[in-house]
Structure formats: structure tokens, C-alpha cells
Scaffold this motif. Structure first.
Motif, PDB file in Angstrom:
ATOM      1  N   VAL A 162     -11.907 -61.953   4.663  1.00  0.00           N
ATOM      2  CA  VAL A 162     -11.049 -61.026   3.912  1.00  0.00           C
ATOM      3  C   VAL A 162      -9.701 -60.929   4.616  1.00  0.00           C
ATOM      4  O   VAL A 162      -9.643 -60.783   5.837  1.00  0.00           O
ATOM      5  CB  VAL A 162     -11.705 -59.628   3.800  1.00  0.00           C
ATOM      6  CG1 VAL A 162     -10.800 -58.659   3.070  1.00  0.00           C
ATOM      7  CG2 VAL A 162     -13.047 -59.729   3.098  1.00  0.00           C
ATOM      8  N   GLY A 163      -8.631 -61.022   3.839  1.00  0.00           N
ATOM      9  CA  GLY A 163      -7.287 -60.947   4.402  1.00  0.00           C
ATOM     10  C   GLY A 163      -6.948 -59.557   4.902  1.00  0.00           C
ATOM     11  O   GLY A 163      -7.305 -58.553   4.294  1.00  0.00           O
ATOM     12  N   ASN A 178      -4.276 -53.184   7.621  1.00  0.00           N
ATOM     13  CA  ASN A 178      -5.379 -52.224   7.620  1.00  0.00           C
ATOM     14  C   ASN A 178      -6.554 -52.755   8.448  1.00  0.00           C
ATOM     15  O   ASN A 178      -7.699 -52.668   8.040  1.00  0.00           O
ATOM     16  CB  ASN A 178      -5.826 -51.927   6.192  1.00  0.00           C
ATOM     17  CG  ASN A 178      -6.158 -53.183   5.412  1.00  0.00           C
ATOM     18  OD1 ASN A 178      -5.927 -54.300   5.873  1.00  0.00           O
ATOM     19  ND2 ASN A 178      -6.707 -53.006   4.231  1.00  0.00           N
ATOM     20  N   GLU A 179      -6.256 -53.257   9.622  1.00  0.00           N
ATOM     21  CA  GLU A 179      -7.244 -53.939  10.452  1.00  0.00           C
ATOM     22  C   GLU A 179      -8.403 -53.032  10.864  1.00  0.00           C
ATOM     23  O   GLU A 179      -9.568 -53.385  10.683  1.00  0.00           O
ATOM     24  CB  GLU A 179      -6.530 -54.494  11.685  1.00  0.00           C
ATOM     25  CG  GLU A 179      -7.375 -55.338  12.577  1.00  0.00           C
ATOM     26  CD  GLU A 179      -6.560 -55.926  13.709  1.00  0.00           C
ATOM     27  OE1 GLU A 179      -7.117 -56.001  14.822  1.00  0.00           O
ATOM     28  OE2 GLU A 179      -5.389 -56.302  13.495  1.00  0.00           O
ATOM     29  N   VAL A 239     -18.317 -58.461  13.269  1.00  0.00           N
ATOM     30  CA  VAL A 239     -17.017 -58.406  12.575  1.00  0.00           C
ATOM     31  C   VAL A 239     -15.952 -58.808  13.579  1.00  0.00           C
ATOM     32  O   VAL A 239     -15.846 -58.247  14.660  1.00  0.00           O
ATOM     33  CB  VAL A 239     -16.724 -56.988  12.032  1.00  0.00           C
ATOM     34  CG1 VAL A 239     -15.388 -56.954  11.324  1.00  0.00           C
ATOM     35  CG2 VAL A 239     -17.840 -56.529  11.089  1.00  0.00           C
ATOM     36  N   LYS A 240     -15.170 -59.848  13.198  1.00  0.00           N
ATOM     37  CA  LYS A 240     -14.109 -60.342  14.083  1.00  0.00           C
ATOM     38  C   LYS A 240     -12.806 -60.395  13.301  1.00  0.00           C
ATOM     39  O   LYS A 240     -12.796 -60.685  12.112  1.00  0.00           O
ATOM     40  CB  LYS A 240     -14.430 -61.752  14.583  1.00  0.00           C
ATOM     41  CG  LYS A 240     -15.672 -61.881  15.396  1.00  0.00           C
ATOM     42  CD  LYS A 240     -15.843 -63.269  15.952  1.00  0.00           C
ATOM     43  CE  LYS A 240     -16.324 -64.197  14.855  1.00  0.00           C
ATOM     44  NZ  LYS A 240     -16.709 -65.528  15.323  1.00  0.00           N
ATOM     45  N   VAL A 241     -11.709 -60.134  13.989  1.00  0.00           N
ATOM     46  CA  VAL A 241     -10.371 -60.314  13.408  1.00  0.00           C
ATOM     47  C   VAL A 241      -9.815 -61.602  14.006  1.00  0.00           C
ATOM     48  O   VAL A 241      -9.722 -61.744  15.219  1.00  0.00           O
ATOM     49  CB  VAL A 241      -9.456 -59.111  13.705  1.00  0.00           C
ATOM     50  CG1 VAL A 241      -8.083 -59.350  13.128  1.00  0.00           C
ATOM     51  CG2 VAL A 241     -10.058 -57.833  13.152  1.00  0.00           C
ATOM     52  N   ILE A 242      -9.470 -62.528  13.128  1.00  0.00           N
ATOM     53  CA  ILE A 242      -9.016 -63.859  13.546  1.00  0.00           C
ATOM     54  C   ILE A 242      -7.568 -64.055  13.081  1.00  0.00           C
ATOM     55  O   ILE A 242      -7.206 -63.688  11.968  1.00  0.00           O
ATOM     56  CB  ILE A 242      -9.897 -64.961  12.901  1.00  0.00           C
ATOM     57  CG1 ILE A 242     -11.367 -64.732  13.189  1.00  0.00           C
ATOM     58  CG2 ILE A 242      -9.453 -66.348  13.325  1.00  0.00           C
ATOM     59  CD1 ILE A 242     -11.769 -64.892  14.624  1.00  0.00           C
ATOM     60  N   ASP A 243      -6.765 -64.637  13.957  1.00  0.00           N
ATOM     61  CA  ASP A 243      -5.394 -65.013  13.570  1.00  0.00           C
ATOM     62  C   ASP A 243      -5.439 -66.423  13.024  1.00  0.00           C
ATOM     63  O   ASP A 243      -5.624 -67.393  13.755  1.00  0.00           O
ATOM     64  CB  ASP A 243      -4.466 -64.924  14.789  1.00  0.00           C
ATOM     65  CG  ASP A 243      -3.006 -65.000  14.377  1.00  0.00           C
ATOM     66  OD1 ASP A 243      -2.717 -64.841  13.184  1.00  0.00           O
ATOM     67  OD2 ASP A 243      -2.168 -65.230  15.276  1.00  0.00           O
ATOM     68  N   LYS A 244      -5.320 -66.548  11.714  1.00  0.00           N
ATOM     69  CA  LYS A 244      -5.428 -67.845  11.039  1.00  0.00           C
ATOM     70  C   LYS A 244      -4.065 -68.513  10.997  1.00  0.00           C
ATOM     71  O   LYS A 244      -3.081 -67.918  10.589  1.00  0.00           O
ATOM     72  CB  LYS A 244      -5.933 -67.579   9.625  1.00  0.00           C
ATOM     73  CG  LYS A 244      -6.540 -68.755   8.966  1.00  0.00           C
ATOM     74  CD  LYS A 244      -7.165 -68.296   7.665  1.00  0.00           C
ATOM     75  CE  LYS A 244      -7.827 -69.438   6.957  1.00  0.00           C
ATOM     76  NZ  LYS A 244      -8.378 -69.044   5.697  1.00  0.00           N
ATOM     77  N   HIS A 245      -3.992 -69.748  11.391  1.00  0.00           N
ATOM     78  CA  HIS A 245      -2.727 -70.477  11.424  1.00  0.00           C
ATOM     79  C   HIS A 245      -2.535 -71.212  10.129  1.00  0.00           C
ATOM     80  O   HIS A 245      -3.322 -71.887   9.651  1.00  0.00           O
ATOM     81  CB  HIS A 245      -2.690 -71.471  12.548  1.00  0.00           C
ATOM     82  CG  HIS A 245      -2.852 -70.826  13.897  1.00  0.00           C
ATOM     83  ND1 HIS A 245      -3.891 -70.021  14.219  1.00  0.00           N
ATOM     84  CD2 HIS A 245      -2.079 -70.865  15.001  1.00  0.00           C
ATOM     85  CE1 HIS A 245      -3.791 -69.614  15.456  1.00  0.00           C
ATOM     86  NE2 HIS A 245      -2.689 -70.112  15.959  1.00  0.00           N
ATOM     87  N   ASN A 283      -0.991 -64.276   9.939  1.00  0.00           N
ATOM     88  CA  ASN A 283      -2.015 -64.368   8.899  1.00  0.00           C
ATOM     89  C   ASN A 283      -3.354 -64.008   9.515  1.00  0.00           C
ATOM     90  O   ASN A 283      -4.087 -64.878   9.961  1.00  0.00           O
ATOM     91  CB  ASN A 283      -2.075 -65.784   8.318  1.00  0.00           C
ATOM     92  CG  ASN A 283      -0.917 -66.081   7.422  1.00  0.00           C
ATOM     93  OD1 ASN A 283      -0.342 -65.175   6.826  1.00  0.00           O
ATOM     94  ND2 ASN A 283      -0.570 -67.345   7.311  1.00  0.00           N
ATOM     95  N   LYS A 284      -3.657 -62.748   9.548  1.00  0.00           N
ATOM     96  CA  LYS A 284      -4.921 -62.300  10.117  1.00  0.00           C
ATOM     97  C   LYS A 284      -5.951 -62.149   9.011  1.00  0.00           C
ATOM     98  O   LYS A 284      -5.638 -61.731   7.899  1.00  0.00           O
ATOM     99  CB  LYS A 284      -4.748 -60.969  10.843  1.00  0.00           C
ATOM    100  CG  LYS A 284      -4.004 -61.085  12.146  1.00  0.00           C
ATOM    101  CD  LYS A 284      -4.052 -59.777  12.892  1.00  0.00           C
ATOM    102  CE  LYS A 284      -3.384 -59.915  14.243  1.00  0.00           C
ATOM    103  NZ  LYS A 284      -3.458 -58.668  15.002  1.00  0.00           N
TER     104      LYS A 284
END
Length: 174
Positions: free
Chosen positions: A147-148, A152-153, A168-174, A3-4
């Protein structure tokens, strides 16, 4: 499956509002927006449905009015009738002008207190609840749009940098 989410951080509410409009126009799904203060027009830009909280306030006020009118009728007419200032104590309608301030205050009391309880229940703000804020700067002077990511990262990261995001960061949401 991970879930990024992309966290786009802005330092101005006008830039955030413009970015939300561009994000909605590009058909990206906004999960949540964290702001340090209410941003005028953000709910419309996000396409959120209108609230029914005014209907609740009206119903709570009517409830308070009915309870206080019943209480006044029972106490001042039926249970303990008194001659106060020469007013007759035979019927509720004869004493109604004297009861109006008390009924008004009861209406406001019920509406205000029940609206606070309703707000906390609707927002799931229970006592001792842990904060769900992903970045502490959003309580001070920054705005965060979440934003999910759906495969399309790289596209999202470049998209949000072009909308004026300072980070802008991409986070792995648990």
C-alpha cells in the motif's frame, strides 16, 4: 519526494481477504498483492475489473477453425482430392463430417497456444525477466499487501497491525 510503501505480511489467506476489504473500506490504495497461490475472491475484494480473456480465447478459436477449414478445403477438395472410404471429393460440405475432428483440434490448438502467448505478453513475462517479488516468503506460505504511503505512515502501520498482519514494514521503493 520518496516513494514509500507499506508491506503488510499475512500468514493466512482468509485474514488477507478480510484485511483487503478493510483497506478498501478505509479508502487506502492497494498497489499490489503477492500470494503463493490464487486466492478465491481476492479480485472482487480489490475491486479489479473483469477480464476479457474469454473473448480473446473465442476469437483465437474462431481463427483456428477458419484456418483449418480453409486448409482442409484446399488440400482435400481442390489440390489433392482422394476417394477415402467411398466419400465423394467434389464439395467441402459433403466431406464436412469427416473434417470435424481435425477442425475441432485446430480450434483447440490455436486457442490454447495463442492464449499462452497472450497471457505472457499481457503479464509482461518475457524470457530471462528478473522476478519482481519483494519478499521471497510470498512464494511459499505468506501473503504480502503493498500500500502506498502518502504522509500517513504511522496511521498505516497501526492500521495494518490491527488487520492481523504478522509483520508490517515501511519500504522506500526506488
Amino acid at each position: 519526494m520518496s516513494n514509500k510503501v507499506v508491506h503488510a505480511i499475512y500468514n493466512d489467506d482468509d485474514i488477507l481477504l478480510d484485511a483487503v476489504k478493510k483497506t478498501k473500506a478505509a479508502h487506502h490504495h492497494i498497489e499490489e498483492i503477492y500470494t503463493p497461490f490464487p486466492v478465491h475472491g481476492l479480485d472482487k475484494a480489490m475491486g479489479l475489473a473483469g477480464t476479457r480473456i474469454a473473448i480473446c480465447a473465442f476469437l483465437f478459436g474462431i481463427t483456428g477453425l477458419c484456418i483449418y477449414a480453409s486448409l482442409l478445403k484446399f488440400i482435400m477438395i481442390e489440390d489433392w482430392p482422394q476417394d477415402i472410404g467411398g466419400k465423394p471429393s467434389m464439395a467441402f460440405y459433403q466431406n464436412m463430417p469427416a473434417f470435424v475432428p481435425v477442425m475441432f483440434e485446430g480450434t483447440v490448438f490455436f486457442a490454447a497456444h495463442l492464449m499462452v502467448i497472450t497471457f505472457y505478453m499481457r503479464s509482461k513475462l518475457w524470457p530471462f525477466k528478473q522476478a519482481e517479488n519483494p519478499d521471497v516468503r510470498t512464494t511459499d506460505d505468506h501473503f504480502l499487501m503493498e500500500v502506498g504511503v502518502h504522509g500517513n505512515e504511522e496511521e498505516l502501520v497501526s492500521f495494518f497491525k490491527n488487520t492481523g498482519a504478522v509483520e508490517v514494514k515501511v519500504i522506500d521503493k526506488h
